[in-house]
Motif scaffolding. Structure first.
Motif, PDB file in Angstrom:
ATOM      1  N   PRO A  10       0.295  -1.164   0.133  1.00  0.00           N
ATOM      2  CA  PRO A  10       0.076  -0.315  -0.082  1.00  0.00           C
ATOM      3  C   PRO A  10       0.842   1.013  -0.187  1.00  0.00           C
ATOM      4  O   PRO A  10       2.156   0.913   0.214  1.00  0.00           O
ATOM      5  CB  PRO A  10      -0.793  -0.310   1.253  1.00  0.00           C
ATOM      6  CG  PRO A  10       0.087  -1.259   1.523  1.00  0.00           C
ATOM      7  CD  PRO A  10       0.875  -2.027   0.971  1.00  0.00           C
ATOM      8  N   PRO A  13       0.207   6.663   3.849  1.00  0.00           N
ATOM      9  CA  PRO A  13      -1.613   7.188   3.999  1.00  0.00           C
ATOM     10  C   PRO A  13      -1.192   8.398   3.565  1.00  0.00           C
ATOM     11  O   PRO A  13      -0.230   9.018   3.703  1.00  0.00           O
ATOM     12  CB  PRO A  13      -1.504   7.013   5.811  1.00  0.00           C
ATOM     13  CG  PRO A  13      -0.682   5.480   6.113  1.00  0.00           C
ATOM     14  CD  PRO A  13       0.222   5.687   4.707  1.00  0.00           C
ATOM     15  N   ARG A  20      -7.815   2.444  -2.098  1.00  0.00           N
ATOM     16  CA  ARG A  20      -7.578   1.102  -2.144  1.00  0.00           C
ATOM     17  C   ARG A  20      -7.630   0.474  -0.137  1.00  0.00           C
ATOM     18  O   ARG A  20      -8.069  -0.426  -1.068  1.00  0.00           O
ATOM     19  CB  ARG A  20      -5.948   0.524  -1.637  1.00  0.00           C
ATOM     20  CG  ARG A  20      -5.651  -0.562  -1.159  1.00  0.00           C
ATOM     21  CD  ARG A  20      -3.598  -1.089  -1.295  1.00  0.00           C
ATOM     22  NE  ARG A  20      -3.203  -2.651  -0.552  1.00  0.00           N
ATOM     23  CZ  ARG A  20      -2.375  -2.589  -1.413  1.00  0.00           C
ATOM     24  NH1 ARG A  20      -1.535  -2.336  -2.269  1.00  0.00           N
ATOM     25  NH2 ARG A  20      -2.256  -4.423  -0.938  1.00  0.00           N
ATOM     26  N   GLU A  21      -7.702   1.006   0.484  1.00  0.00           N
ATOM     27  CA  GLU A  21      -8.657   1.007   1.513  1.00  0.00           C
ATOM     28  C   GLU A  21     -10.026   0.177   1.517  1.00  0.00           C
ATOM     29  O   GLU A  21     -10.548  -0.193   1.712  1.00  0.00           O
ATOM     30  CB  GLU A  21      -8.005   1.715   2.680  1.00  0.00           C
ATOM     31  CG  GLU A  21      -8.806   3.310   2.387  1.00  0.00           C
ATOM     32  CD  GLU A  21      -7.989   3.971   1.824  1.00  0.00           C
ATOM     33  OE1 GLU A  21      -8.694   4.884   1.605  1.00  0.00           O
ATOM     34  OE2 GLU A  21      -7.158   3.386   0.837  1.00  0.00           O
ATOM     35  N   GLN A  22     -10.726   0.733   0.589  1.00  0.00           N
ATOM     36  CA  GLN A  22     -12.128   1.411   0.045  1.00  0.00           C
ATOM     37  C   GLN A  22     -12.474  -0.593  -0.756  1.00  0.00           C
ATOM     38  O   GLN A  22     -13.767  -0.967  -1.399  1.00  0.00           O
ATOM     39  CB  GLN A  22     -12.931   2.080  -0.614  1.00  0.00           C
ATOM     40  CG  GLN A  22     -12.906   3.471   0.452  1.00  0.00           C
ATOM     41  CD  GLN A  22     -12.706   4.759  -0.331  1.00  0.00           C
ATOM     42  OE1 GLN A  22     -13.436   4.720  -2.020  1.00  0.00           O
ATOM     43  NE2 GLN A  22     -12.936   5.623   0.470  1.00  0.00           N
TER      44      GLN A  22
END
Length: 133
Positions: A10, A13, A20-22
């Motif tokens: 990833p 942040p 990507r986190e969704q």
């Protein structure tokens, strides 16, 4: 024995807008894009920079969609095309596709077209923009 597929690390942040986190929350999300590791991305960019023909470019477009879910649109401007900038290269929105990758793929294709301008001429001819030339 089966080998596990590597998944891209990833982004830090706040450094990317790849969402990507969704991905797990999106029911129709295409997770194939996560298999594009940084090493594989370098190989892809190298391949795109060294295109040999319009058929090769079209083949790469198909393979990118089949393997990664990346939809690539390459269209010449309806106005006069004076340089490779006049050829529009767009990646359709894909959750999980890194911001840097979205920028580097069109740049690699432009470099490939600059190395082999005959591919750009074939592309323009395929869209019937050289009919009066």
């Amino acid at each position: 024995m089966t080998a596990s597929l590597q998944i891209r690390q990833p982004c830090p942040p706040g450094a990317c807008d790849c969402r990507r986190e969704q991905l797990p929350d999106i029911p129709s999300a295409d997770l194939r894009i996560l298999h594009l590791t940084r090493q594989e991305e370098k190989r892809l960019l190298d391949r795109l920079e060294n295109l040999q023909s319009l058929a090769d470019l079209e083949h790469m477009q198909r393979r990118m969609y089949e393997q990664l879910g990346i939809r690539l649109q390459i269209t010449p401007s309806v106005h006069e095309v004076r340089s490779m900038r006049g050829i529009g290269i767009q990646l359709l929105d894909l959750p999980g596709l890194c911001r840097k990758t979205r920028q580097s793929i069109p740049a690699a294709i432009r470099r490939g077209l600059e190395k082999h301008p005959e591919i750009a001429y074939e592309l323009l001819n395929a869209h019937d923009l050289l009919r009066d030339a």
